[in-house]
Design an enzyme around this catalytic site. Structure first.
Site, short mmCIF file in Angstrom:
data_model
loop_
_atom_site.label_atom_id
_atom_site.label_comp_id
_atom_site.label_asym_id
_atom_site.label_seq_id
_atom_site.Cartn_x
_atom_site.Cartn_y
_atom_site.Cartn_z
CG ASN A 187 -0.97 16.69 -22.80
OD1 ASN A 187 -0.27 15.69 -22.83
ND2 ASN A 187 -1.84 16.92 -21.83
NE ARG A 245 -4.19 -1.88 1.66
CZ ARG A 245 -4.25 -2.93 2.47
NH1 ARG A 245 -3.44 -3.00 3.50
NH2 ARG A 245 -5.12 -3.89 2.26
CG HIS A 297 0.40 10.69 -27.38
ND1 HIS A 297 -0.25 11.41 -26.41
CD2 HIS A 297 1.58 10.33 -26.82
CE1 HIS A 297 0.51 11.49 -25.32
NE2 HIS A 297 1.61 10.84 -25.55
CE LYS A 338 6.05 17.25 -15.67
NZ LYS A 338 6.28 15.90 -16.10
NE ARG A 384 1.13 17.06 -14.82
CZ ARG A 384 1.54 16.22 -13.90
NH1 ARG A 384 0.97 16.20 -12.72
NH2 ARG A 384 2.53 15.39 -14.14
CE LYS A 436 0.39 13.32 -16.20
NZ LYS A 436 0.26 13.53 -17.65
CD GLU A 490 -2.70 15.79 -18.04
OE1 GLU A 490 -3.39 14.87 -18.43
OE2 GLU A 490 -1.47 15.88 -18.24
CD GLU A 500 8.24 15.54 -23.98
OE1 GLU A 500 7.59 16.55 -23.66
OE2 GLU A 500 7.72 14.52 -24.48
CG HIS A 534 2.48 15.36 -25.94
ND1 HIS A 534 3.33 16.44 -25.99
CD2 HIS A 534 3.13 14.41 -25.20
CE1 HIS A 534 4.43 16.16 -25.29
NE2 HIS A 534 4.34 14.93 -24.82
CG HIS A 594 7.27 10.56 -26.06
ND1 HIS A 594 5.91 10.44 -26.24
CD2 HIS A 594 7.46 11.67 -25.29
CE1 HIS A 594 5.31 11.43 -25.60
NE2 HIS A 594 6.22 12.18 -25.01
N1 LIG Z 1 5.76 10.12 -15.92
C1 LIG Z 1 5.78 11.12 -16.76
O1 LIG Z 1 5.36 12.25 -16.46
C2 LIG Z 1 6.39 10.91 -18.12
C3 LIG Z 1 6.63 12.01 -18.96
C4 LIG Z 1 7.25 11.77 -20.19
C5 LIG Z 1 7.60 10.48 -20.56
N2 LIG Z 1 7.34 9.44 -19.72
C6 LIG Z 1 7.72 8.06 -20.06
O2 LIG Z 1 9.15 8.02 -20.17
C7 LIG Z 1 9.49 6.92 -21.01
C8 LIG Z 1 10.60 7.35 -21.92
O3 LIG Z 1 11.72 7.72 -21.13
P1 LIG Z 1 13.20 7.76 -21.74
O4 LIG Z 1 13.19 8.52 -23.01
O5 LIG Z 1 14.08 8.19 -20.64
O6 LIG Z 1 13.43 6.24 -22.19
P2 LIG Z 1 14.11 4.98 -21.48
O7 LIG Z 1 13.87 4.95 -20.05
O8 LIG Z 1 13.66 3.81 -22.29
O9 LIG Z 1 15.67 5.22 -21.76
C9 LIG Z 1 16.13 5.25 -23.09
C10 LIG Z 1 17.33 4.31 -23.28
O10 LIG Z 1 18.47 4.92 -22.70
C11 LIG Z 1 19.13 3.98 -21.85
N3 LIG Z 1 19.78 4.79 -20.83
C12 LIG Z 1 19.20 5.41 -19.78
N4 LIG Z 1 20.09 6.18 -19.14
C13 LIG Z 1 21.27 6.03 -19.77
C14 LIG Z 1 22.56 6.59 -19.59
N5 LIG Z 1 22.81 7.51 -18.66
N6 LIG Z 1 23.55 6.20 -20.43
C15 LIG Z 1 23.29 5.30 -21.44
N7 LIG Z 1 22.09 4.77 -21.67
C16 LIG Z 1 21.08 5.13 -20.85
C17 LIG Z 1 18.06 3.06 -21.36
O11 LIG Z 1 18.59 1.83 -20.96
C18 LIG Z 1 17.18 2.95 -22.61
O12 LIG Z 1 17.71 1.98 -23.48
C19 LIG Z 1 8.22 6.51 -21.72
O13 LIG Z 1 7.77 5.30 -21.17
C20 LIG Z 1 7.23 7.62 -21.41
O14 LIG Z 1 5.90 7.16 -21.36
C21 LIG Z 1 6.75 9.63 -18.51
#
Ligand SMILES: NC(=O)c1ccc[n+]([C@@H]2O[C@H](COP(=O)([O-])OP(=O)(O)OC[C@H]3O[C@@H](n4cnc5c(N)ncnc54)[C@H](O)[C@@H]3O)[C@@H](O)[C@H]2O)c1
Length: 371
Positions: A249, A125, A256, A231, A245, A147, A241, A189, A252, A268
């Protein structure tokens, strides 16, 4: 430039949490770990790639400082942000007798942050967690705002919860191993949030583009601080949101749709860049955004090697059809964040998203794809 900021979300004011930004800050856990002497264990949740670069070293460092600590890693990539991974991690934690005094460290990009934050919210929990973002995207965006969640075969991020970390530790030195593609992915972003809110930071980005792409740590620190300050201020005003907030988007709705149509082959941030071009063009066609501002946006996106002509790969009707599934839609109407001018979104009667006719969207996509 600030090295420490506080985010306070009104509804949970007592839970205001700090964000540390610096180089090598991760190597100094005394600065960011809670003083809680009752912690029973620290679990680092990470992916296989980040484990190799930083995970094992962090585990060894914490152990050498006397913390009971172990690491759980899952394969890197969006396709592992699913319920099977969550269950496997939870089972390992249960087998290792993790209890309510366990602290989770989410060490990785947005995938790890979303997954570990969700597990922290539901394990027994709810147990505390700290975000240790390692990609530019997770520093400028996903690690702040609370999120968390995972993907299902029906769509991205459909299951999850709002769950804020105890703190966020952004060590920009960790970006030195990140690919150029992932740097651009995160930069988009940041650019997006500047376009909707902060012309000065957009100009800072334009002036320093080469240094950002080369991962100059002082410039990246400044970029991350500027993006995350914005942010955080938006999230503080509208945690769940309901209103403002939604401007995060921008780009987006189309982004998306393209991500989905490409079966997530377009990363993305790149999909959002196409979305920014189209949604800025819609704003221009509606007589809101001046043409000069559209040209600035187009030039910046082009400088990142992203070109609107790529949109020709996707039939117009397919893109339009896909936008009908957007989470912002209301009463069957597809809604967009629009720009009134650079750094300022179009807001009418406290409404931040606006319905636009399919005809106009098609016209905008066509014009952008002509280059
Ligand atoms: N929660 C939120 O508010 C929010 C906002 C935007 C995106 N997201 C989510 O974030 C995700 C995308 O995140 P991302 O772009 O960081 O992708 P990711 O977490 O998949 O990382 C991208 C790649 O980089 C590698 N990597 C990470 N750090 C590294 C480093 N320092 N050196 C070398 N390689 C490294 C990872 O292993 C992976 O292969 C999506 O799932 C998306 O939905 C969430």
């Amino acid at each position: 430039m600030k090295n420490k900021m506080m985010v306070s979300i009104p509804e949970i004011q007592k839970n205001a949490y700090p964000i540390f930004i610096g180089s090598n800050v991760i190597l100094n856990p005394k600065k960011w770990l809670p003083n809680d002497t009752n912690l029973s264990a620290i679990v680092i949740i990470t992916d296989h790639t980040v484990k190799k670069y930083y995970g094992t070293a962090l585990k060894n460092l914490l152990k050498s400082q006397g913390h009971p600590c172990f690491l759980i890693a899952f394969p890197a990539g969006e396709k592992y942000k699913n319920n099977q991974t969550k269950i496997k991690i939870e089972n390992t934690m249960l087998r290792r007798y993790c209890d309510r005094k366990t602290l989770i460290l989410a060490l990785g990009g947005g995938v790890v942050g979303d997954m570990a934050g969700f597990i922290a919210g539901t394990y027994m929990r709810g147990i505390p967690y700290i975000q240790l973002p390692t990609t530019l995207l997770s520093m400028v965006d996903s690690s702040v705002g609370g999120k968390t969640g995972l993907d299902t075969p029906q769509g991205k991020n459909l299951i999850g919860l709002f769950n804020h970390p105890q703190c966020v530790v952004m060590d920009v030195g960790l970006l030195s191993t990140l690919s150029q593609k992932n740097i651009i992915n995160g930069l988009i972003e940041a650019i997006k949030v500047f376009m909707t809110n902060d012309v000065k930071s957009l100009k800072y980005t334009q002036r320093n583009l080469n240094k950002i792409l080369l991962c100059d740590s002082n410039v990246i620190k400044e970029l991350v601080a500027r993006a995350i300050t914005l942010k955080a201020s938006i999230v503080e005003r509208d945690e769940k949101e309901q209103g403002q907030r939604a401007i995060l988007n921008f780009g987006h709705t189309i982004g998306h749709a393209l991500e989905h149509l490409s079966q997530y082959k377009i990363p993305h941030g790149f999909a959002v860049a196409y979305g920014i071009l189209v949604e800025a063009k819609i704003s221009q066609l509606l007589g809101l955004l001046p043409e000069n501002d559209y040209v600035i946006i187009k030039n910046l996106i082009t400088a990142l090697g992203i070109n609107g002509t790529q949109l020709k790969k996707y039939p117009l009707n397919h893109i339009i059809q896909q936008t009908k599934l957007d989470k912002k839609n209301q009463a069957g109407k597809v809604r967009y964040v629009l720009l009134r001018r650079m750094g300022c979104t179009h807001v009418v009667n406290n409404t931040f998203v606006h319905s636009v006719t399919d005809k106009l969207v098609k016209q905008a996509i066509h014009l952008v794809s002509e280059g």
